[in-house]
Design an enzyme around this catalytic site. Structure first.
Site, mmCIF file in Angstrom:
data_model
loop_
_atom_site.group_PDB
_atom_site.id
_atom_site.type_symbol
_atom_site.label_atom_id
_atom_site.label_comp_id
_atom_site.label_asym_id
_atom_site.label_seq_id
_atom_site.Cartn_x
_atom_site.Cartn_y
_atom_site.Cartn_z
ATOM 1 N N HIS A 24 -9.319 1.991 5.253
ATOM 2 C CA HIS A 24 -10.184 1.497 4.169
ATOM 3 C C HIS A 24 -11.636 1.961 4.398
ATOM 4 O O HIS A 24 -12.305 2.403 3.468
ATOM 5 C CB HIS A 24 -10.213 -0.040 4.145
ATOM 6 C CG HIS A 24 -8.954 -0.713 3.709
ATOM 7 N ND1 HIS A 24 -8.276 -1.601 4.508
ATOM 8 C CD2 HIS A 24 -8.246 -0.669 2.546
ATOM 9 C CE1 HIS A 24 -7.223 -2.076 3.864
ATOM 10 N NE2 HIS A 24 -7.172 -1.518 2.666
ATOM 11 N N LYS A 48 0.743 -10.275 -2.705
ATOM 12 C CA LYS A 48 1.231 -10.311 -1.325
ATOM 13 C C LYS A 48 0.943 -11.651 -0.659
ATOM 14 O O LYS A 48 0.010 -12.345 -1.037
ATOM 15 C CB LYS A 48 0.510 -9.243 -0.498
ATOM 16 C CG LYS A 48 0.507 -7.878 -1.110
ATOM 17 C CD LYS A 48 -0.395 -6.951 -0.305
ATOM 18 C CE LYS A 48 -0.421 -5.566 -0.919
ATOM 19 N NZ LYS A 48 -1.384 -4.685 -0.286
ATOM 20 N N ARG A 96 -2.229 7.370 0.090
ATOM 21 C CA ARG A 96 -1.592 7.808 1.332
ATOM 22 C C ARG A 96 -0.308 8.537 0.998
ATOM 23 O O ARG A 96 -0.305 9.623 0.470
ATOM 24 C CB ARG A 96 -1.304 6.600 2.245
ATOM 25 C CG ARG A 96 -2.517 6.055 2.932
ATOM 26 C CD ARG A 96 -2.289 4.646 3.372
ATOM 27 N NE ARG A 96 -2.025 3.797 2.216
ATOM 28 C CZ ARG A 96 -1.841 2.508 2.266
ATOM 29 N NH1 ARG A 96 -1.860 1.887 3.404
ATOM 30 N NH2 ARG A 96 -1.644 1.822 1.163
ATOM 31 N N SER A 134 -2.506 -2.413 6.393
ATOM 32 C CA SER A 134 -2.814 -3.732 6.966
ATOM 33 C C SER A 134 -1.559 -4.404 7.516
ATOM 34 O O SER A 134 -1.614 -5.105 8.526
ATOM 35 C CB SER A 134 -3.461 -4.622 5.906
ATOM 36 O OG SER A 134 -4.601 -4.004 5.365
HETATM 37 P P1 ADP Z 1 -3.867 -3.526 -2.630
HETATM 38 O O1 ADP Z 1 -3.101 -4.799 -2.453
HETATM 39 O O2 ADP Z 1 -4.751 -3.520 -3.836
HETATM 40 O O3 ADP Z 1 -3.025 -2.273 -2.507
HETATM 41 P P2 ADP Z 1 -4.927 -2.821 -0.033
HETATM 42 O O4 ADP Z 1 -5.974 -3.528 0.761
HETATM 43 O O5 ADP Z 1 -3.583 -2.692 0.582
HETATM 44 O O6 ADP Z 1 -4.897 -3.564 -1.409
HETATM 45 O O7 ADP Z 1 -5.434 -1.357 -0.388
HETATM 46 C C1 ADP Z 1 -6.604 -1.137 -1.145
HETATM 47 C C2 ADP Z 1 -6.747 0.343 -1.425
HETATM 48 O O8 ADP Z 1 -7.008 1.040 -0.203
HETATM 49 C C3 ADP Z 1 -5.492 0.988 -2.018
HETATM 50 O O9 ADP Z 1 -5.895 1.962 -2.959
HETATM 51 C C4 ADP Z 1 -4.831 1.628 -0.833
HETATM 52 O O10 ADP Z 1 -4.024 2.730 -1.213
HETATM 53 C C5 ADP Z 1 -6.061 2.076 -0.043
HETATM 54 N N1 ADP Z 1 -5.758 2.244 1.375
HETATM 55 C C6 ADP Z 1 -5.244 1.333 2.228
HETATM 56 N N2 ADP Z 1 -5.057 1.864 3.467
HETATM 57 C C7 ADP Z 1 -5.470 3.168 3.381
HETATM 58 C C8 ADP Z 1 -5.507 4.276 4.298
HETATM 59 N N3 ADP Z 1 -5.045 4.162 5.541
HETATM 60 N N4 ADP Z 1 -5.993 5.455 3.844
HETATM 61 C C9 ADP Z 1 -6.411 5.582 2.555
HETATM 62 N N5 ADP Z 1 -6.382 4.589 1.653
HETATM 63 C C10 ADP Z 1 -5.924 3.397 2.048
#
Ligand code: ADP
Length: 168
Positions: A24, A48, A96, A134
Site C-alpha cells: 500500500h 471483509k 497485483r 493484508s
Molecule cells: P480493498 O478491500 O478495497 O481491496 P485493500 O486494503 O485490500 O482494500 O486494498 C486497497 C487497494 O490497495 C486495492 O486497490 C489493492 O489492490 C491495493 N493493494 C493492496 N496490496 C497491494 C500491493 N501489495 N501492491 C499493490 N497494490 C496493493
C-alpha cells in the site's frame, strides 16, 4: 479554480487497509509522484471480516505515512458519492495478480457508470509486493512468521500486540 470545478490534482485512495502494508505504501508514494495530494479513505465496514478497528487502521496509516502529503479519513458511503461530494476526479487503486484485475475492472466500470466524472487510476504493484496482502501478513503473525519486510515497523508492533491481546 472555480468552486464547482472537479479537482484533478488530489486523488482518493480507498481501501480497507487492515492493516496498511509496504505494498500500500508503495502505491501511495508512487501516486504522490502524479498527484499533489492523496486522501486515503479507510472503509469503515468493508465486506471483509476486520482485524483492526477503523480508528486503529487510521492511526497506523498516519504513523506509517508521516511526512507524506496525505490526509487519512474514514468513509462509510458509496465511493462514487464520496468522491462526488469532495469534487474529486481520480480514484487510485493498486493492481497485483490477475485475480485483482477481474474485480478491479468490474468495480471501475460500475463506478464510472454511477459517476461518469470519476476515473480509476491504476498503479501496477512493484514486483517486491506482488504477493503481498493484508491477509497474508495476518496469517504470518498468527504462526510467528517474519513480516519485517512486509509492513512498516509500527504496523509490525500493532499486529503482534493485537495478536497477544486476542490470545492471552
Ligand atoms: P480493498 O478491500 O478495497 O481491496 P485493500 O486494503 O485490500 O482494500 O486494498 C486497497 C487497494 O490497495 C486495492 O486497490 C489493492 O489492490 C491495493 N493493494 C493492496 N496490496 C497491494 C500491493 N501489495 N501492491 C499493490 N497494490 C496493493
Amino acid at each position: 479554480m472555480a468552486n464547482d470545478k472537479i479537482n484533478d490534482k488530489v486523488a482518493v485512495y480507498p481501501g480497507s487497509f487492515d492493516p496498511i502494508t509496504n505494498g500500500h505504501l508503495d502505491v501511495i508514494k508512487r501516486a504522490l509522484s502524479v498527484f499533489d495530494k492523496l486522501i486515503i479513505a479507510v472503509s469503515e465496514k468493508p465486506e471483509k471480516k476486520l482485524f483492526f478497528t477503523v480508528e486503529e487502521r487510521i492511526k497506523m496509516i498516519k504513523d506509517a505515512a508521516k511526512g507524506l502529503d496525505v490526509k487519512v479519513e474514514s468513509f462509510d458511503a458509496l465511493l462514487t458519492e464520496y468522491v462526488k461530494k469532495k469534487k474529486i476526479k481520480f480514484v487510485v487503486r493498486g493492481l497485483r495478480a490477475v485475480s485483482d484485475f477481474d474485480r478491479e475492472f468490474q468495480m471501475a466500470i460500475a463506478n464510472h457508470e454511477l459517476n461518469p466524472d470519476m476515473e480509476t487510476f491504476f498503479i501496477m504493484t512493484d514486483k517486491k509486493y506482488f504477493y503481498l496482502n493484508s491477509t497474508l501478513v495476518k496469517e504470518l503473525v498468527k504462526y510467528g512468521g517474519n513480516i519485517k519486510e512486509m509492513v512498516p515497523k509500527n504496523v509490525e508492533k500493532a499486529l503482534k500486540d493485537k495478536f497477544v491481546e486476542q490470545n492471552p
